[in-house]
Design an enzyme around this catalytic site. Structure first.
Site, mmCIF file in Angstrom:
data_model
loop_
_atom_site.group_PDB
_atom_site.id
_atom_site.type_symbol
_atom_site.label_atom_id
_atom_site.label_comp_id
_atom_site.label_asym_id
_atom_site.label_seq_id
_atom_site.Cartn_x
_atom_site.Cartn_y
_atom_site.Cartn_z
ATOM 1 N N HIS A 402 36.755 50.330 36.251
ATOM 2 C CA HIS A 402 37.702 49.841 35.614
ATOM 3 C C HIS A 402 37.345 48.073 35.046
ATOM 4 C CE1 HIS A 402 39.890 53.309 35.800
ATOM 5 N NE2 HIS A 402 40.374 53.267 37.281
ATOM 6 N N CYS A 451 36.128 49.141 30.097
ATOM 7 C CA CYS A 451 37.049 48.772 29.018
ATOM 8 C C CYS A 451 37.170 47.403 28.801
ATOM 9 C CB CYS A 451 38.631 49.515 29.220
ATOM 10 S SG CYS A 451 38.364 51.530 29.303
#
Length: 816
Positions: A402, A451
């Site tokens: 993440h 991301c």
């Protein structure tokens, strides 16, 4: 053969003494007994064994002298199972004692060594098991020469080298009887680059590890190409030119002594092993006529002279004599976070880190690969990484997990980050770059597989001042304000970025050229087309490549050797117990913080009816689940990527999170057994305490408190005295920005992606279905103009405007 048990005899018609011995062995066996045998027979399909049948067998224990094994043998015998079938099933079961009940008393080899293809630096395991009336003696041979100190059923060569390739055979002696095993060919692959043992690779039954390379040569020169795959048995090869198979070209190495124009074309090789087939990349072979041009002194050449040369050759190849660039050393830190405590779990980082580790080590990188790090562990790992960097070193940092990006600064999210997280809970990539620049490195490469959506919960704008250097390369798995995806699969697959990156990484090209080709490959992938695109930012001015050699003598550094020790495994050991049993204890590394322990009973006393060994009593720092210890297959304990490279017929235990180990790794090897002279329920126990020190990454003590000079100090937090004066958007602006952490508040519908598996977004802190975000579009307000286009602050100079302009332009999207 009159003394033998006939192979055509139905199992339920065997003589009573044979059935009695066989039933006793299967009833007493733990893990390799009648229940597992029933599962093997049922899965084979030739003789039906239902769950009701198994339950009926188990109820036999309630009867006086009842035996579940005897009942199972009668059932499968009545359904047509012969002694030959049963021997095959028992071999699959791996119960040697049960096989002894059926095999003749004369010497006979039960398990033959299998041919294998493996990579340099791995452990070679060949097995030959035989039974006889008296003790069996073994001697291994390579061709006609004896292999020294190889007098056990298992031949182990670790690490294996190219010189160990060849044909092996085992001689078995039992009294006056002598037999030889089948020949087993061993093929050892080596690309000539790797200098340190690498992680075991073999994800699946067949894996392509060496790709052929394009060739450009003149008529009459030798054309040589090579490819390679690992697998068991040794793979078969078939070379193709322009899509057609080339007759008699069925070896791993392809060679034409004197090439001609007819040999020009596009080549590939198809490789098969059992039911699996892989195909190499297509490579171009260009054959040109020889052109000799001799120039003495300064010569003026007109355009028509060049045209004349062009008529002689279809292609004029000029040697630019580019100066070879060197690294003083090459080090890489690979982090894959997947088991998040407060955020969605990921799968691809484990496979991605594993595959990139193997590829980078082929290019002589010193690699440390780590899974599931907390914030303090990540910062300490980065600090250790920075200690290795000095002038001219190539440093590479890969992160999968993440993440998010605010105002041009990228943040990596640890597994213990709260929900929601902010910059204070994460690592800022630009701060690590700043510290790398202070080391005067030769090349700084960041591959960020995460991301880059805006984090609406984080208002900070870190003020990180970078130098103007021409050696920075960023490879982002996705564009700014976009998501990176992993394919939603029931198995273990790469994320989209690494799926294409690993195929290109060994190319001898400038790193930006290589990444641009990866971007083109990703652009053709229908599953993420229009949703994920590789972004390259670079200030690289030289032709630096990851394949550049290391300057001889420059990499012998004390800290560099310490880094290399994080891949040193404990030595395997043989444990002798008072009862006469001998246990082999072996070790393998799946990652730098994941250790595999396997146990194998090498010797069992003849008077023992049952013998079982397992490991237990591990440090509580490791939080080992007892249910995932001492399993009969690697997959049962979570060992998926390394499973086919481990020896067979063992019990396996996987120890992860070695970075949490504060003391030496101490555990107990427990041996349990019963004897013919005892009752079956009288189990005898023996224990041995083992201390293997601090294995792998545990030596670096990443569990310690963060040092004062940690990379944390360069990530300026909110309210810090040196915080950037740039004002972050207020809370009222947050409602206008879409972020993955608010994904569950958005409602939208996604079109089906035809035949591809649904990609799953590796989103920082996403709480809803990550796949729901793919392809979604939503109007958002633009960021306030006060934030500007400046992605990385720079040091002030005499002409700050000019320096700022030059540096920012150097970090724009680049097409080499």
């Amino acid at each position: 053969m009159s003394d033998f048990v006939s192979r055509t005899t139905k199992v339920h018609l065997l003589k009573e003494p044979v059935v009695k011995r066989l039933s006793e062995v299967l009833d007493a066996s733990c893990g390799k007994g009648w229940r597992r045998l029933g599962e093997i027979v049922g899965s084979d399909g030739r003789f039906k064994v239902s769950s009701d049948d198994m339950e009926m067998c188990s109820l036999r224990v309630l009867e006086v002298e009842g035996s579940p094994s005897r009942m199972l043998l009668r059932l499968i015998g009545e359904r047509g199972c012969t002694t030959a079938h049963l021997i095959d099933y028992l071999q699959t079961l791996g119960n040697m004692d049960a096989l002894l009940c059926l095999k003749p008393t004369a010497l006979q080899i039960l398990i033959q060594p299998q041919p294998v293809s493996l990579l340099w630096g791995h452990s070679l395991h060949l097995s030959c098991y035989a039974v006889g009336m008296s003790p069996v003696l073994y001697q291994w041979f390579k061709s006609k020469e004896e292999v020294l100190n190889s007098v056990s059923p298992d031949l182990v060569i670790s690490p294996v080298t190219v010189e160990d390739a060849g044909f092996y055979i085992c001689r078995v002696n039992c009294g006056q009887s002598v037999q030889f095993s089948d020949w087993a060919q061993v093929d050892v692959l080596n690309d000539g680059v790797s200098s340190v043992p690498r992680h075991q690779s073999a994800d699946g039954r067949l894996e392509l590890v060496i790709q052929p390379k394009p060739r450009r040569l003149c008529i009459g020169e030798s054309l040589e190409m090579e490819c390679g795959a690992v697998g068991r048995p040794i793979p078969c090869y078939q070379w193709h030119r322009n899509g057609q198979p080339i007759p008699n070209c069925t070896k791993r190495k392809f060679k034409i002594q004197h090439a001609s124009l007819e040999h020009q074309g596009q080549y590939h090789c198809e490789i098969s092993c059992s039911q699996d087939t892989v195909r190499t990349d297509d490579v171009d072979v260009v054959i040109t006529p020889r052109v000799a041009i001799k120039v003495s002194g300064a010569t003026e050449c007109a355009e028509e002279d060049i045209l004349v040369i062009g008529q002689v050759s279809t292609e004029l190849v000029l040697d630019s004599n580019l100066e070879q660039l060197y690294a003083t050393d090459k080090v890489a830190l690979l982090i894959g976070n997947l088991s998040y405590q407060n955020h969605p779990q990921l799968k691809a980082p484990m496979v991605d880190v594993y595959d990139l580790t193997n590829v980078l080590q082929q290019m002589n990188f010193k690699v440390v690969s780590l899974l599931d790090l907390t914030e303090s562990e990540m910062r300490n790992a980065v600090d250790e990484f920075l200690l290795l960097l000095h002038k001219g070193v190539y440093g590479l940092l890969y992160y999968a997990g993440h993440g998010y990006e605010n105002y041009g600064n990228s943040f990596m999210v640890p597994v213990d980050a709260p929900n929601p997280y902010r910059s204070a809970n994460c690592l800022c990539v630009q701060s690590i770059l700043k510290l790398m620049q202070e080391k005067e490195t030769g090349l700084n490469v960041f591959l960020l597989d995460m991301c880059r959506k805006r984090n609406v919960h984080d208002n900070t704008t870190p003020n990180i001042v970078l130098r103007v250097t021409a050696n920075i390369v960023f490879g982002y798995a996705t564009c700014q304000d976009a998501e990176a995806f992993e394919l939603n699969s029931s198995g273990f697959t790469n994320g989209v970025f690494v799926k294409f990156l690993k195929k290109r990484l060994l190319e001898d090209e400038k790193i930006t050229v290589l990444l641009d080709r990866v971007a083109e490959d990703m652009g053709q992938f229908d599953a993420t087309k229009g949703k994920q695109a590789l972004e390259i930012r670079s200030s690289l001015s030289e032709r630096r490549a990851l394949t550049d050699p290391i300057q001889p003598g420059s990499a012998d550094h004390v800290l560099s050797r310490q880094w290399a020790k994080t891949h040193e495994l404990p030595e395997s050991m043989s444990l002798d117990f008072d009862c006469g049993a001998q246990i082999k204890l072996g070790f393998a590394a799946e990652f730098s913080n994941v250790l595999v322990i396997y146990t194998h009973i090498v010797k069992k006393p003849a008077d023992m009816t049952f013998c079982h060994a397992h490991v237990t009593d591990f440090s509580q720092d490791l939080d080992v689940d007892p249910k995932e210890m001492n399993r009969e297959t690697p997959e049962e304990t979570g060992i998926y990527l390394l499973s086919r490279s481990l020896p067979q017929h063992c019990l396996y235990t996987r120890l992860s999170s070695l970075q949490k180990l504060q003391e030496d790794l101490v555990f107990t090897v427990c041996l349990q057994g019963t004897f013919y002279s005892m009752e079956l329920d009288e189990m005898v126990h023996w224990n041995k305490n083992i201390n293997i020190g601090k294995p792998l990454i545990a030596r670096l003590d990443l569990h310690r408190a963060m040092r004062k000079n940690s990379c944390l100090q360069t990530c300026l937090m909110p309210h810090s005295p040196s915080q950037s004066p740039t004002h972050s958007p207020g809370a009222d602006h947050h409602l206008h920005y879409y972020h993955a952490q608010d994904a569950h508040h958005l409602s939208h519908h996604l079109h089906h992606l035809e035949s591809y598996e649904h990609p799953k977004g590796a989103v920082g802190g996403g709480q809803g279905s990550l796949y729901e975000n793919v392809g979604h579009s939503k109007d958002t307000d633009e960021l306030p103009s006060s934030l500007g286009g400046l992605s990385v602050p720079i040091e002030a100079g005499d002409d700050i405007d000019e320096v700022q302009t030059v540096f920012i332009k150097s970090l724009l999207f680049q097409r080499p």
